[in-house]
Write a protein that holds these residues in place. Structure first.
Motif, PDB file in Angstrom:
ATOM      1  N   LEU A 129       0.743  -1.285  -0.113  1.00 50.17           N
ATOM      2  CA  LEU A 129       0.157   0.035  -0.098  1.00 50.17           C
ATOM      3  C   LEU A 129       0.903   1.177   0.159  1.00 50.17           C
ATOM      4  O   LEU A 129       0.694   2.165  -0.604  1.00 50.17           O
ATOM      5  N   VAL A 130       1.975   1.259   0.829  1.00 49.53           N
ATOM      6  CA  VAL A 130       2.842   2.370   0.771  1.00 49.53           C
ATOM      7  C   VAL A 130       3.651   2.290  -0.570  1.00 49.53           C
ATOM      8  O   VAL A 130       4.063   3.388  -0.881  1.00 49.53           O
ATOM      9  N   ALA A 131       4.002   1.128  -0.838  1.00 44.33           N
ATOM     10  CA  ALA A 131       4.856   1.383  -2.021  1.00 44.33           C
ATOM     11  C   ALA A 131       4.284   1.722  -3.477  1.00 44.33           C
ATOM     12  O   ALA A 131       4.735   2.278  -4.125  1.00 44.33           O
ATOM     13  N   ASP A 132       2.913   1.496  -3.147  1.00 41.00           N
ATOM     14  CA  ASP A 132       2.059   2.060  -4.598  1.00 41.00           C
ATOM     15  C   ASP A 132       1.984   3.600  -4.373  1.00 41.00           C
ATOM     16  O   ASP A 132       1.757   4.053  -5.569  1.00 41.00           O
ATOM     17  N   GLU A 146      11.950  13.513  -5.104  1.00 41.08           N
ATOM     18  CA  GLU A 146      11.941  14.339  -4.008  1.00 41.08           C
ATOM     19  C   GLU A 146      10.260  14.464  -3.574  1.00 41.08           C
ATOM     20  O   GLU A 146       9.892  14.475  -2.335  1.00 41.08           O
ATOM     21  N   ARG A 147       9.511  14.281  -4.437  1.00 41.81           N
ATOM     22  CA  ARG A 147       7.824  14.217  -4.341  1.00 41.81           C
ATOM     23  C   ARG A 147       7.775  12.932  -3.562  1.00 41.81           C
ATOM     24  O   ARG A 147       6.817  12.853  -2.508  1.00 41.81           O
ATOM     25  N   ALA A 148       8.367  11.770  -3.861  1.00 43.73           N
ATOM     26  CA  ALA A 148       8.100  10.603  -3.189  1.00 43.73           C
ATOM     27  C   ALA A 148       8.724  10.659  -1.609  1.00 43.73           C
ATOM     28  O   ALA A 148       7.895  10.129  -0.702  1.00 43.73           O
ATOM     29  N   LEU A 149       9.949  11.281  -1.462  1.00 46.37           N
ATOM     30  CA  LEU A 149      10.285  11.416   0.088  1.00 46.37           C
ATOM     31  C   LEU A 149       9.233  12.238   0.696  1.00 46.37           C
ATOM     32  O   LEU A 149       9.037  11.871   2.009  1.00 46.37           O
ATOM     33  N   SER A 150       8.651  13.077   0.063  1.00 47.78           N
ATOM     34  CA  SER A 150       7.892  14.208   1.104  1.00 47.78           C
ATOM     35  C   SER A 150       6.500  13.664   1.314  1.00 47.78           C
ATOM     36  O   SER A 150       5.941  13.904   2.478  1.00 47.78           O
ATOM     37  N   SER A 151       6.145  12.765   0.116  1.00 49.09           N
ATOM     38  CA  SER A 151       4.918  12.025   0.561  1.00 49.09           C
ATOM     39  C   SER A 151       4.898  10.823   1.668  1.00 49.09           C
ATOM     40  O   SER A 151       4.144  10.678   2.513  1.00 49.09           O
ATOM     41  N   PRO A 198       1.062   8.570   7.335  1.00 47.63           N
ATOM     42  CA  PRO A 198       0.953   8.047   8.893  1.00 47.63           C
ATOM     43  C   PRO A 198       1.287   6.503   8.749  1.00 47.63           C
ATOM     44  O   PRO A 198       1.078   5.951   9.973  1.00 47.63           O
ATOM     45  N   ARG A 199       1.295   5.818   7.600  1.00 56.04           N
ATOM     46  CA  ARG A 199       1.700   4.318   7.663  1.00 56.04           C
ATOM     47  C   ARG A 199       2.928   3.846   8.332  1.00 56.04           C
ATOM     48  O   ARG A 199       3.942   4.609   8.388  1.00 56.04           O
ATOM     49  N   TYR A 200       2.868   2.845   9.130  1.00 57.16           N
ATOM     50  CA  TYR A 200       3.973   2.231   9.770  1.00 57.16           C
ATOM     51  C   TYR A 200       5.216   2.050   8.777  1.00 57.16           C
ATOM     52  O   TYR A 200       6.405   2.184   9.201  1.00 57.16           O
ATOM     53  N   ALA A 201       5.051   1.526   7.746  1.00 59.89           N
ATOM     54  CA  ALA A 201       6.019   1.269   6.618  1.00 59.89           C
ATOM     55  C   ALA A 201       6.911   2.519   5.985  1.00 59.89           C
ATOM     56  O   ALA A 201       7.750   2.298   5.437  1.00 59.89           O
ATOM     57  N   ALA A 202       6.012   3.598   5.950  1.00 64.92           N
ATOM     58  CA  ALA A 202       6.275   4.847   5.275  1.00 64.92           C
ATOM     59  C   ALA A 202       8.026   5.311   5.645  1.00 64.92           C
ATOM     60  O   ALA A 202       8.825   5.573   4.817  1.00 64.92           O
ATOM     61  N   HIS A 203       8.129   5.397   6.976  1.00 62.98           N
ATOM     62  CA  HIS A 203       9.421   5.863   7.514  1.00 62.98           C
ATOM     63  C   HIS A 203      10.637   4.772   7.114  1.00 62.98           C
ATOM     64  O   HIS A 203      11.679   5.351   6.591  1.00 62.98           O
ATOM     65  N   ASP A 204      10.263   3.569   6.979  1.00 63.55           N
ATOM     66  CA  ASP A 204      11.505   2.744   6.632  1.00 63.55           C
ATOM     67  C   ASP A 204      11.722   2.629   5.126  1.00 63.55           C
ATOM     68  O   ASP A 204      12.873   2.576   4.422  1.00 63.55           O
ATOM     69  N   LEU A 205      10.481   2.892   4.269  1.00 62.57           N
ATOM     70  CA  LEU A 205      10.686   2.776   2.857  1.00 62.57           C
ATOM     71  C   LEU A 205      11.382   4.342   2.514  1.00 62.57           C
ATOM     72  O   LEU A 205      12.098   4.206   1.559  1.00 62.57           O
ATOM     73  N   GLU A 206      11.378   5.297   3.354  1.00 63.71           N
ATOM     74  CA  GLU A 206      11.704   6.532   3.100  1.00 63.71           C
ATOM     75  C   GLU A 206      13.415   6.468   3.146  1.00 63.71           C
ATOM     76  O   GLU A 206      14.169   6.783   2.500  1.00 63.71           O
ATOM     77  N   LYS A 207      13.619   5.776   4.346  1.00 65.48           N
ATOM     78  CA  LYS A 207      15.086   5.252   4.399  1.00 65.48           C
ATOM     79  C   LYS A 207      15.623   4.522   3.396  1.00 65.48           C
ATOM     80  O   LYS A 207      16.972   4.861   2.939  1.00 65.48           O
ATOM     81  N   LEU A 208      14.989   3.708   2.807  1.00 71.37           N
ATOM     82  CA  LEU A 208      15.295   2.780   1.802  1.00 71.37           C
ATOM     83  C   LEU A 208      15.699   3.639   0.456  1.00 71.37           C
ATOM     84  O   LEU A 208      16.589   3.292  -0.233  1.00 71.37           O
TER      85      LEU A 208
END
Length: 114
Positions: A19-22, A30-35, A40-50
Protein backbone atom coordinates in the motif's frame (compact mmCIF):
# COMPACT_ATOMS: atom_id res chain seq x y z
CA UNK A 1 22.16 5.70 -14.81
CA UNK A 2 20.45 3.41 -12.35
CA UNK A 3 20.90 2.49 -8.70
CA UNK A 4 19.10 0.12 -6.37
CA UNK A 5 18.78 -0.76 -2.71
CA UNK A 6 17.21 -3.68 -0.87
CA UNK A 7 15.45 -4.06 2.45
CA UNK A 8 15.35 -7.71 3.42
CA UNK A 9 13.47 -9.53 6.17
CA UNK A 10 11.31 -6.50 6.98
CA UNK A 11 8.90 -7.38 9.80
CA UNK A 12 5.63 -6.25 8.28
CA UNK A 13 3.16 -8.04 6.07
CA UNK A 14 3.72 -7.58 2.32
CA UNK A 15 0.17 -6.34 1.73
CA UNK A 16 0.66 -3.44 4.15
CA UNK A 17 4.00 -2.49 2.62
CA UNK A 18 2.56 -2.68 -0.92
CA UNK A 19 0.00 0.00 0.00
CA UNK A 20 2.85 2.38 0.81
CA UNK A 21 4.97 1.30 -2.17
CA UNK A 22 2.10 2.05 -4.57
CA UNK A 23 2.07 5.65 -3.32
CA UNK A 24 5.60 6.38 -4.57
CA UNK A 25 5.99 4.17 -7.64
CA UNK A 26 6.85 6.25 -10.72
CA UNK A 27 7.19 9.55 -8.83
CA UNK A 28 10.23 11.83 -8.74
CA UNK A 29 12.37 11.14 -5.67
CA UNK A 30 11.73 14.51 -4.02
CA UNK A 31 7.94 14.08 -4.24
CA UNK A 32 8.18 10.47 -3.11
CA UNK A 33 10.20 11.39 -0.02
CA UNK A 34 7.84 14.20 0.94
CA UNK A 35 4.77 11.99 0.58
CA UNK A 36 6.41 9.26 2.67
CA UNK A 37 7.38 11.78 5.33
CA UNK A 38 3.75 12.88 5.66
CA UNK A 39 2.23 9.41 5.54
CA UNK A 40 0.88 7.96 8.81
CA UNK A 41 1.58 4.36 7.74
CA UNK A 42 4.04 2.25 9.73
CA UNK A 43 6.16 1.24 6.71
CA UNK A 44 6.51 4.78 5.35
CA UNK A 45 9.50 5.69 7.53
CA UNK A 46 11.48 2.59 6.54
CA UNK A 47 10.70 2.99 2.84
CA UNK A 48 11.86 6.60 3.09
CA UNK A 49 15.17 5.38 4.50
CA UNK A 50 15.41 2.81 1.71
CA UNK A 51 14.89 5.42 -1.02
CA UNK A 52 17.50 7.65 0.62
CA UNK A 53 19.90 4.70 0.59
CA UNK A 54 19.26 4.09 -3.12
CA UNK A 55 19.83 7.80 -3.74
CA UNK A 56 23.17 7.59 -1.90
CA UNK A 57 24.10 4.58 -4.04
CA UNK A 58 23.32 6.64 -7.15
CA UNK A 59 25.50 9.48 -5.83
CA UNK A 60 28.36 7.02 -5.39
CA UNK A 61 27.99 5.76 -8.97
CA UNK A 62 27.77 9.18 -10.59
CA UNK A 63 28.71 12.15 -8.37
CA UNK A 64 26.91 15.41 -9.00
CA UNK A 65 23.67 13.92 -10.29
CA UNK A 66 20.70 16.29 -10.16
CA UNK A 67 18.19 14.96 -7.56
CA UNK A 68 15.36 16.65 -9.44
CA UNK A 69 15.81 14.34 -12.43
CA UNK A 70 15.76 11.06 -10.47
CA UNK A 71 12.60 8.90 -10.56
CA UNK A 72 11.53 5.84 -8.59
CA UNK A 73 11.49 3.52 -11.57
CA UNK A 74 10.62 0.29 -9.79
CA UNK A 75 9.66 -0.65 -6.24
CA UNK A 76 8.92 -4.29 -5.62
CA UNK A 77 7.59 -5.98 -2.48
CA UNK A 78 7.89 -9.76 -2.27
CA UNK A 79 7.06 -12.30 0.41
CA UNK A 80 9.70 -13.30 2.89
CA UNK A 81 9.78 -16.12 5.40
CA UNK A 82 7.17 -16.41 8.12
CA UNK A 83 7.83 -16.72 11.81
CA UNK A 84 5.57 -19.38 13.23
CA UNK A 85 4.29 -18.61 16.68
CA UNK A 86 1.61 -20.24 18.78
CA UNK A 87 -1.03 -19.28 21.27
CA UNK A 88 -2.36 -21.75 23.83
CA UNK A 89 -5.87 -22.99 23.14
CA UNK A 90 -8.33 -25.50 24.52
CA UNK A 91 -7.30 -29.00 25.51
CA UNK A 92 -8.26 -30.65 22.24
CA UNK A 93 -6.77 -28.02 19.97
CA UNK A 94 -3.69 -27.36 22.15
CA UNK A 95 -2.27 -24.54 20.02
CA UNK A 96 -3.45 -21.89 17.55
CA UNK A 97 -0.82 -21.01 14.97
CA UNK A 98 0.08 -17.35 14.51
CA UNK A 99 2.09 -16.40 11.41
CA UNK A 100 4.29 -13.32 11.71
CA UNK A 101 4.91 -12.27 8.12
CA UNK A 102 8.02 -10.69 6.62
CA UNK A 103 8.80 -9.19 3.24
CA UNK A 104 11.67 -8.09 1.01
CA UNK A 105 11.57 -4.64 -0.65
CA UNK A 106 13.68 -3.62 -3.66
CA UNK A 107 13.87 -0.03 -4.94
CA UNK A 108 15.38 0.97 -8.27
CA UNK A 109 16.01 4.61 -9.16
CA UNK A 110 16.69 5.97 -12.63
CA UNK A 111 17.95 9.32 -13.91
CA UNK A 112 15.59 10.75 -16.51
CA UNK A 113 17.26 12.17 -19.58
CA UNK A 114 15.68 15.49 -20.53
Amino acid sequence: MEARAQLRYYRSSPSKVRLVADMVRGKPVERALSSLRLSPRYAAHDLEKLIRSAMANLEQKSPGVNPGSVVVERIEVSDGPRLRRGRPASKWVRMHRILKRMCHVTVQLKVQES
